[in-house]
Design a protein around this motif. Structure first.
Motif, PDB file in Angstrom:
ATOM      1  N   LEU A   1       0.697  -0.967  -0.012  1.00  0.00           N
ATOM      2  CA  LEU A   1       0.245  -0.072   0.065  1.00  0.00           C
ATOM      3  C   LEU A   1       0.865   1.275  -0.113  1.00  0.00           C
ATOM      4  CD1 LEU A   1      -2.503  -0.905   3.333  1.00  0.00           C
ATOM      5  CD2 LEU A   1      -2.993  -0.955   0.432  1.00  0.00           C
ATOM      6  N   THR A   2       0.994   2.161  -0.220  1.00  0.00           N
ATOM      7  CA  THR A   2       1.392   3.691  -0.422  1.00  0.00           C
ATOM      8  C   THR A   2       0.336   4.546   0.830  1.00  0.00           C
ATOM      9  OG1 THR A   2       1.850   3.233  -2.534  1.00  0.00           O
ATOM     10  CG2 THR A   2       1.656   5.772  -1.463  1.00  0.00           C
ATOM     11  N   VAL A   3       1.434   4.491   1.784  1.00  0.00           N
ATOM     12  CA  VAL A   3       0.403   5.764   2.896  1.00  0.00           C
ATOM     13  C   VAL A   3       1.037   7.383   2.871  1.00  0.00           C
ATOM     14  CG1 VAL A   3      -0.031   5.142   5.410  1.00  0.00           C
ATOM     15  CG2 VAL A   3       0.637   3.615   4.187  1.00  0.00           C
ATOM     16  N   PRO A   4       0.002   8.060   2.949  1.00  0.00           N
ATOM     17  CA  PRO A   4       0.786   9.450   2.702  1.00  0.00           C
ATOM     18  C   PRO A   4       1.293   9.551   4.561  1.00  0.00           C
ATOM     19  CG  PRO A   4      -1.542   9.643   1.618  1.00  0.00           C
ATOM     20  CD  PRO A   4      -1.646   7.808   1.857  1.00  0.00           C
ATOM     21  N   LEU A   5       2.022  10.263   4.552  1.00  0.00           N
ATOM     22  CA  LEU A   5       2.296  10.447   6.428  1.00  0.00           C
ATOM     23  C   LEU A   5       1.876  12.204   6.128  1.00  0.00           C
ATOM     24  CD1 LEU A   5       5.573   8.370   6.010  1.00  0.00           C
ATOM     25  CD2 LEU A   5       3.659   7.795   6.545  1.00  0.00           C
ATOM     26  N   GLY A   6       1.732  12.517   7.646  1.00  0.00           N
ATOM     27  CA  GLY A   6       1.472  13.755   7.573  1.00  0.00           C
ATOM     28  C   GLY A   6       0.116  14.345   7.912  1.00  0.00           C
ATOM     29  N   ILE A   7      -0.797  13.527   7.774  1.00  0.00           N
ATOM     30  CA  ILE A   7      -2.175  13.858   7.106  1.00  0.00           C
ATOM     31  C   ILE A   7      -2.996  13.624   8.184  1.00  0.00           C
ATOM     32  CG2 ILE A   7      -2.112  15.260   5.073  1.00  0.00           C
ATOM     33  CD1 ILE A   7      -2.926  12.628   3.914  1.00  0.00           C
ATOM     34  N   GLN A   8      -4.141  14.128   8.243  1.00  0.00           N
ATOM     35  CA  GLN A   8      -5.353  13.413   9.011  1.00  0.00           C
ATOM     36  C   GLN A   8      -6.003  12.300   8.344  1.00  0.00           C
ATOM     37  OE1 GLN A   8      -5.867  14.392  12.658  1.00  0.00           O
ATOM     38  NE2 GLN A   8      -4.277  15.587  12.326  1.00  0.00           N
ATOM     39  N   ALA A   9      -6.023  11.136   9.570  1.00  0.00           N
ATOM     40  CA  ALA A   9      -7.424  10.241   9.293  1.00  0.00           C
ATOM     41  C   ALA A   9      -7.694   9.682  10.434  1.00  0.00           C
ATOM     42  CB  ALA A   9      -6.473   9.218   7.890  1.00  0.00           C
ATOM     43  N   ARG A  10      -8.705   8.568   9.539  1.00  0.00           N
ATOM     44  CA  ARG A  10      -9.006   7.826  10.971  1.00  0.00           C
ATOM     45  C   ARG A  10      -9.448   6.423  10.755  1.00  0.00           C
ATOM     46  NH1 ARG A  10     -14.077   9.681   9.192  1.00  0.00           N
ATOM     47  NH2 ARG A  10     -14.528  11.018  10.970  1.00  0.00           N
ATOM     48  N   LEU A  11      -8.720   5.469  11.880  1.00  0.00           N
ATOM     49  CA  LEU A  11      -8.497   4.947  12.342  1.00  0.00           C
ATOM     50  C   LEU A  11      -9.658   4.248  12.145  1.00  0.00           C
ATOM     51  CD1 LEU A  11      -6.278   2.623  11.520  1.00  0.00           C
ATOM     52  CD2 LEU A  11      -5.687   2.363  14.127  1.00  0.00           C
ATOM     53  N   ASP A  12      -9.938   2.302  11.621  1.00  0.00           N
ATOM     54  CA  ASP A  12     -10.681   1.693  12.611  1.00  0.00           C
ATOM     55  C   ASP A  12     -10.688   0.445  11.615  1.00  0.00           C
ATOM     56  OD1 ASP A  12     -13.054   0.274  12.188  1.00  0.00           O
ATOM     57  OD2 ASP A  12     -14.715   0.943  10.893  1.00  0.00           O
ATOM     58  N   ALA A  13     -10.118   0.533  13.675  1.00  0.00           N
ATOM     59  CA  ALA A  13      -9.926  -1.415  13.908  1.00  0.00           C
ATOM     60  C   ALA A  13     -10.782  -2.474  13.680  1.00  0.00           C
ATOM     61  CB  ALA A  13      -8.750  -1.683  14.987  1.00  0.00           C
ATOM     62  N   GLU A  14     -11.252  -3.058  12.782  1.00  0.00           N
ATOM     63  CA  GLU A  14     -12.299  -3.417  12.781  1.00  0.00           C
ATOM     64  C   GLU A  14     -11.997  -4.803  11.930  1.00  0.00           C
ATOM     65  OE1 GLU A  14     -15.364  -3.887  14.725  1.00  0.00           O
ATOM     66  OE2 GLU A  14     -14.620  -2.282  16.373  1.00  0.00           O
ATOM     67  N   GLY A  15     -12.679  -6.061  11.621  1.00  0.00           N
ATOM     68  CA  GLY A  15     -12.766  -6.415  10.454  1.00  0.00           C
ATOM     69  C   GLY A  15     -10.913  -6.120  10.191  1.00  0.00           C
ATOM     70  N   GLU A  16     -10.934  -6.167   8.942  1.00  0.00           N
ATOM     71  CA  GLU A  16      -9.252  -5.732   8.454  1.00  0.00           C
ATOM     72  C   GLU A  16      -8.531  -4.688   8.707  1.00  0.00           C
ATOM     73  OE1 GLU A  16      -9.514  -7.300   4.441  1.00  0.00           O
ATOM     74  OE2 GLU A  16     -10.531  -5.158   3.516  1.00  0.00           O
ATOM     75  N   GLY A  17      -9.784  -4.069   9.057  1.00  0.00           N
ATOM     76  CA  GLY A  17      -9.267  -2.244   9.606  1.00  0.00           C
ATOM     77  C   GLY A  17      -8.996  -1.300   7.490  1.00  0.00           C
ATOM     78  N   THR A  18      -9.103  -0.212   8.090  1.00  0.00           N
ATOM     79  CA  THR A  18      -9.272   0.209   7.196  1.00  0.00           C
ATOM     80  C   THR A  18      -8.892   2.187   7.974  1.00  0.00           C
ATOM     81  OG1 THR A  18     -11.942   1.294   7.792  1.00  0.00           O
ATOM     82  CG2 THR A  18     -11.692   0.003   6.042  1.00  0.00           C
ATOM     83  N   LEU A  19      -8.099   2.353   6.671  1.00  0.00           N
ATOM     84  CA  LEU A  19      -8.010   3.933   7.171  1.00  0.00           C
ATOM     85  C   LEU A  19      -9.084   4.939   6.017  1.00  0.00           C
ATOM     86  CD1 LEU A  19      -5.806   5.492   9.376  1.00  0.00           C
ATOM     87  CD2 LEU A  19      -3.568   5.309   7.708  1.00  0.00           C
ATOM     88  N   GLU A  20      -9.259   5.815   7.222  1.00  0.00           N
ATOM     89  CA  GLU A  20     -10.075   6.279   6.061  1.00  0.00           C
ATOM     90  C   GLU A  20      -8.983   8.064   6.057  1.00  0.00           C
ATOM     91  OE1 GLU A  20     -14.263   8.494   5.071  1.00  0.00           O
ATOM     92  OE2 GLU A  20     -14.195   7.639   6.833  1.00  0.00           O
ATOM     93  N   TYR A  21      -8.615   8.548   4.490  1.00  0.00           N
ATOM     94  CA  TYR A  21      -7.657  10.294   4.769  1.00  0.00           C
ATOM     95  C   TYR A  21      -8.788  10.958   4.450  1.00  0.00           C
ATOM     96  CZ  TYR A  21      -3.207   7.893   4.882  1.00  0.00           C
ATOM     97  OH  TYR A  21      -2.237   7.218   4.400  1.00  0.00           O
ATOM     98  N   LEU A  22      -9.292  11.405   5.828  1.00  0.00           N
ATOM     99  CA  LEU A  22      -9.701  12.923   5.488  1.00  0.00           C
ATOM    100  C   LEU A  22      -9.728  14.086   5.183  1.00  0.00           C
ATOM    101  CD1 LEU A  22     -10.647  12.608  10.246  1.00  0.00           C
ATOM    102  CD2 LEU A  22     -12.026  11.582   7.833  1.00  0.00           C
ATOM    103  N   GLU A  23      -8.576  14.179   4.550  1.00  0.00           N
ATOM    104  CA  GLU A  23      -7.951  15.379   3.738  1.00  0.00           C
ATOM    105  C   GLU A  23      -7.128  14.638   3.059  1.00  0.00           C
ATOM    106  OE1 GLU A  23      -5.316  17.801   5.329  1.00  0.00           O
ATOM    107  OE2 GLU A  23      -4.900  16.941   7.488  1.00  0.00           O
ATOM    108  N   PRO A  24      -6.803  15.381   1.830  1.00  0.00           N
ATOM    109  CA  PRO A  24      -6.050  15.029   0.480  1.00  0.00           C
ATOM    110  C   PRO A  24      -4.849  15.533   1.008  1.00  0.00           C
ATOM    111  CG  PRO A  24      -6.607  16.852  -0.389  1.00  0.00           C
ATOM    112  CD  PRO A  24      -7.492  17.045   1.276  1.00  0.00           C
ATOM    113  N   ALA A  25      -3.126  14.362   0.002  1.00  0.00           N
ATOM    114  CA  ALA A  25      -2.235  14.623   0.631  1.00  0.00           C
ATOM    115  C   ALA A  25      -1.208  15.531  -0.329  1.00  0.00           C
ATOM    116  CB  ALA A  25      -1.467  13.501   0.383  1.00  0.00           C
ATOM    117  N   VAL A  26      -2.186  16.136  -1.387  1.00  0.00           N
ATOM    118  CA  VAL A  26      -1.509  16.785  -2.382  1.00  0.00           C
ATOM    119  C   VAL A  26      -2.254  17.756  -2.847  1.00  0.00           C
ATOM    120  CG1 VAL A  26      -0.140  15.070  -3.465  1.00  0.00           C
ATOM    121  CG2 VAL A  26      -2.643  15.092  -4.594  1.00  0.00           C
ATOM    122  N   VAL A  27      -2.192  18.837  -3.335  1.00  0.00           N
ATOM    123  CA  VAL A  27      -3.002  19.858  -4.225  1.00  0.00           C
ATOM    124  C   VAL A  27      -3.258  20.142  -5.526  1.00  0.00           C
ATOM    125  CG1 VAL A  27      -2.669  21.099  -2.282  1.00  0.00           C
ATOM    126  CG2 VAL A  27      -1.027  21.321  -4.059  1.00  0.00           C
ATOM    127  N   ALA A  28      -3.932  20.988  -5.828  1.00  0.00           N
ATOM    128  CA  ALA A  28      -3.834  20.725  -7.361  1.00  0.00           C
ATOM    129  C   ALA A  28      -3.147  21.638  -7.954  1.00  0.00           C
ATOM    130  CB  ALA A  28      -5.259  21.236  -8.205  1.00  0.00           C
TER     131      ALA A  28
END
Length: 315
Positions: free
Chosen positions: A288-315
């Motif tokens: 997996l590619t994981v952006p470092l330095g931005i906000q995310a929500r970790l859900d440690a249920e089942g196989e686990g998910t990481l939801e990024y709450l903001e983009p890692a890049v700008v246009a």
């Protein structure tokens, strides 16, 4: 606190047609693997406009100054839009002797893992740069999308290209402690994070979702690193933890605790959500590619998910 007072400095998004510089801050790579990785970048429409070419020096890809210039040359060039590391190994720490923060201008995507943890931690702590813990030219990209020891194409392209938040990474692991938490994603290769302790760029882990992964470690060695991080206060204020799958780290003696059991014993008392076995960094599965330095929500249920709450890049 990092060089931008805790505010992440985001690079420009990369897309087909973007110009990439390949830099080798650590060890050299096999030319066949390098060629395969470059071909994979080109398959996505990226142009490789700079490919650091220095004479190998033992376990380094070249002398420290050449490796420094390979990084700074691409980072500061108007001709490159982003940077992808050739491979890890060892040696990125030598670049940090040269006060990099005084020689860097606008942030660009910097993609890599393993030994790149040293450089990525420095870029966050000193410059506030958002970076990307993901495949390198001769370590991931060379094996191909979806392949064993390859990389996860969807997360790679989303991480470096998506300018909206709200996207999820399926962590493909298992809960050590279930729960949901929100924090800033930081971390990387565990032994290299440990090596920042006592330096001016020691990682500030407070309020983070901490990524910890490595390979080829006996369970007692994982135990030792985790205990050092704990005793150094690095787990104080951590909001959640995502652990890799620690390949080649089986117990030496039958019946001895596994890496997962060691992690559970030391980390569960923190009371924060923990996922074990995500294909991040060193893994036999598509990385997996994981952006470092931005906000995310970790859900440690089942196989686990990481939801990024903001983009890692700008246009």
């Amino acid at each position: 606190m990092n060089g931008s007072n805790g505010t992440p400095r985001k690079p420009r998004a990369l897309a087909s047609g973007s110009r990439l510089g390949v830099f080798a801050p650590a060890s050299p790579a096999d030319s066949v693997e390098m060629i395969a990785g470059l071909a994979e970048l080109k398959r996505h429409g990226f142009q490789v406009v700079a490919n650091q070419d220095s004479k190998t020096e033992g376990y380094f890809a070249g002398p420290a100054l050449e490796r420094l210039n390979g990084f700074l040359g691409s980072a500061n060039s108007d001709q490159t839009d982003g940077l992808v590391a050739l491979r890890g190994g060892y040696g990125s720490n030598y670049l940090l002797d040269f006060e990099l923060e005084k020689n860097l201008s606008n942030p660009k995507c910097v993609v890599g893992f393993s030994d790149l943890t040293t450089l990525q931690t420095y870029l966050w702590q000193k410059c506030g740069w958002v970076t990307f813990y993901g495949p390198m030219v001769a370590a991931g990209l060379n094996a191909g999308a979806g392949a064993r020891k390859g990389y996860d194409e969807g997360s790679f392209l989303q991480a470096i290209g998506r300018t909206e938040g709200g996207w999820k990474l399926r962590l493909k692991g298992e809960p050590v402690l279930a729960g949901i938490s929100t924090g800033r994603v930081l971390g990387g290769c565990m032994t290299l994070l440990e090596a920042t302790i006592g330096t001016p760029w020691e990682l500030d882990t407070k309020d983070s979702i901490l990524i910890l992964e490595d390979r080829g470690m006996k369970p007692y060695q994982v135990d030792r690193v985790l205990m050092h991080l704990k005793q150094a206060g690095k787990f104080g204020g951590v909001r959640g933890i995502v652990l890799g799958d620690f390949p080649e780290s089986e117990p030496v003696v039958a019946g001895a605790p596994s890496v997962r059991e060691v992690c559970a014993r030391i980390l569960r008392p923190l009371g924060v959500p923990i996922v074990f076995g995500a294909p991040v960094g060193h893994t036999e599965r598509p990385m997996l590619t994981v952006p470092l330095g931005i906000q995310a929500r970790l859900d440690a249920e089942g196989e686990g998910t990481l939801e990024y709450l903001e983009p890692a890049v700008v246009a």
